[in-house]
Motif scaffolding. Structure first.
Motif, PDB file in Angstrom:
ATOM      1  N   CYS A 135     -16.310  90.097 116.438  1.00 31.63           N
ATOM      2  CA  CYS A 135     -16.104  89.396 115.170  1.00 31.63           C
ATOM      3  C   CYS A 135     -14.741  89.753 114.571  1.00 31.63           C
ATOM      4  N   ALA A 136     -14.382  91.035 114.650  1.00 26.78           N
ATOM      5  CA  ALA A 136     -13.082  91.455 114.133  1.00 26.78           C
ATOM      6  C   ALA A 136     -11.945  90.777 114.891  1.00 26.78           C
ATOM      7  N   GLY A 137     -12.035  90.759 116.223  1.00 34.13           N
ATOM      8  CA  GLY A 137     -10.987  90.138 117.027  1.00 34.13           C
ATOM      9  C   GLY A 137     -10.856  88.652 116.765  1.00 34.13           C
ATOM     10  N   THR A 159     -13.304  91.033 108.228  1.00 30.97           N
ATOM     11  CA  THR A 159     -13.463  90.088 109.337  1.00 30.97           C
ATOM     12  C   THR A 159     -14.775  90.340 110.071  1.00 30.97           C
ATOM     13  N   ALA A 160     -15.002  91.591 110.425  1.00 32.72           N
ATOM     14  CA  ALA A 160     -16.239  91.948 111.131  1.00 32.72           C
ATOM     15  C   ALA A 160     -17.438  91.933 110.192  1.00 32.72           C
ATOM     16  N   ALA A 161     -17.230  92.305 108.920  1.00 31.63           N
ATOM     17  CA  ALA A 161     -18.333  92.301 107.963  1.00 31.63           C
ATOM     18  C   ALA A 161     -18.898  90.899 107.774  1.00 31.63           C
ATOM     19  N   MET A 162     -18.034  89.883 107.839  1.00 35.51           N
ATOM     20  CA  MET A 162     -18.520  88.512 107.739  1.00 35.51           C
ATOM     21  C   MET A 162     -19.413  88.155 108.942  1.00 35.51           C
ATOM     22  N   GLY A 163     -19.066  88.681 110.103  1.00 36.58           N
ATOM     23  CA  GLY A 163     -19.929  88.491 111.261  1.00 36.58           C
ATOM     24  C   GLY A 163     -21.278  89.155 111.070  1.00 36.58           C
ATOM     25  N   LEU A 164     -21.284  90.339 110.442  1.00 37.72           N
ATOM     26  CA  LEU A 164     -22.542  91.018 110.156  1.00 37.72           C
ATOM     27  C   LEU A 164     -23.358  90.261 109.125  1.00 37.72           C
ATOM     28  N   LEU A 181     -27.914  81.847 104.743  1.00 41.89           N
ATOM     29  CA  LEU A 181     -26.937  82.819 104.274  1.00 41.89           C
ATOM     30  C   LEU A 181     -25.501  82.392 104.550  1.00 41.89           C
ATOM     31  N   SER A 182     -25.266  81.767 105.692  1.00 41.11           N
ATOM     32  CA  SER A 182     -23.906  81.590 106.174  1.00 41.11           C
ATOM     33  C   SER A 182     -23.246  80.284 105.760  1.00 41.11           C
ATOM     34  N   VAL A 183     -24.005  79.203 105.723  1.00 35.65           N
ATOM     35  CA  VAL A 183     -23.386  77.898 105.452  1.00 35.65           C
ATOM     36  C   VAL A 183     -22.739  77.850 104.069  1.00 35.65           C
ATOM     37  N   PRO A 184     -23.397  78.314 102.986  1.00 42.00           N
ATOM     38  CA  PRO A 184     -22.704  78.312 101.692  1.00 42.00           C
ATOM     39  C   PRO A 184     -21.439  79.164 101.700  1.00 42.00           C
ATOM     40  N   LEU A 185     -21.495  80.317 102.374  1.00 42.25           N
ATOM     41  CA  LEU A 185     -20.322  81.190 102.441  1.00 42.25           C
ATOM     42  C   LEU A 185     -19.202  80.537 103.240  1.00 42.25           C
ATOM     43  N   GLY A 215     -20.192  85.482 114.233  1.00 41.77           N
ATOM     44  CA  GLY A 215     -21.540  85.969 113.973  1.00 41.77           C
ATOM     45  C   GLY A 215     -22.575  84.861 114.022  1.00 41.77           C
ATOM     46  N   MET A 216     -22.226  83.697 113.495  1.00 40.16           N
ATOM     47  CA  MET A 216     -23.158  82.576 113.494  1.00 40.16           C
ATOM     48  C   MET A 216     -23.486  82.103 114.904  1.00 40.16           C
ATOM     49  N   ILE A 217     -22.490  82.134 115.785  1.00 42.86           N
ATOM     50  CA  ILE A 217     -22.655  81.556 117.120  1.00 42.86           C
ATOM     51  C   ILE A 217     -23.084  82.591 118.158  1.00 42.86           C
TER      52      ILE A 217
END
Length: 231
Positions: A135-137, A159-164, A181-185, A215-217
């Motif tokens: 996620c960070a990369g 960057t990685a926290a968003m994946g988490l 959780l993810s779509v609104p963000l 993270g989503m995928i």
């Protein structure tokens, strides 16, 4: 009250004593505790070096972990391994205590749920860290792609926290939980990318999007490969 010939109700049973509350850190997967300790230690040393030391550690960390684009990349170089090292190490460099604590809060809140399906053995921990740095990369790569002609230095675990964030949704509620959780963000970040040229906020929106999309995928695939075996 009971009338004649009626059985008296049984006496109430003794209430069960409440289960003892476990310390909060006992509920956290070891990988999250280790990751949090590394983030805190790196920032503490960086802050001490810049504020009270000779600045050597601070300069070394910036060189190792700062993701540079445009003029900053020309002045400072892209970093070790042709820029590959900063693409992953930037999660350990933060611009102040507030920046670090905000990112650490997301890591603790969503990372704990995301890490549990990996289990507590070394294989599971390795899988979780691979996911985290993937996620960070991805976040660093998207940031560099969008800002290649602009002078920026990007850092932070966001960057990685968003994946988490997305992974926590997967872990707690499956696909529906992740989308909720993810779509609104994701929508908010897309809007911010579009209007940021007028706001010029010091936030790596595109880096966040790269980590969030990963993270989503990708989270289910990492859990499938590295997660706890069932049956």
């Amino acid at each position: 009250m009971t009338g004649p010939g009626q059985d008296a109700p049984p006496p109430p049973s003794d209430p069960q004593p409440p289960a003892p509350r476990q310390p909060v850190f006992n509920a956290m997967p070891p990988a999250i505790l280790a990751l949090s300790a590394l983030i805190i230690a790196a920032h503490t040393l960086d802050w001490w070096s810049a504020s009270y030391g000779d600045g050597a550690f601070h300069q070394a960390l910036v060189n190792l972990a700062g993701v540079r684009t445009g003029e900053m990349a020309e002045r400072m170089g892209t970093g070790p391994l042709g820029g590959l090292a900063p693409a992953f190490a930037h999660v350990f460099l933060h611009f102040g205590w507030v920046h670090m604590l905000l990112n650490l809060g997301v890591v603790l809140a969503f990372g704990s749920a995301a890490a549990r399906p990996f289990g507590t053995d070394l294989r599971g921990a390795a899988g979780f860290f691979l996911f985290f740095f993937a996620c960070a990369g991805a976040g660093a790569g998207l940031h560099m792609l969008f800002h290649m002609d602009q002078s920026t230095v990007m850092a932070g675990a966001s960057t990685a926290a968003m994946g988490l964030w997305a992974a926590g949704g997967w872990a707690e509620g499956g696909r529906r939980g992740m989308l909720r959780l993810s779509v609104p963000l994701l929508g908010l970040h897309i809007v911010m990318v579009l209007i940021d040229p007028w706001l010029n906020l010091p936030i790596a929106w595109t880096g966040h999007i790269g980590g969030l999309l990963t993270g989503m995928i990708a989270y289910p695939a990492f859990v499938r490969v590295f997660g706890v075996r069932r049956g």
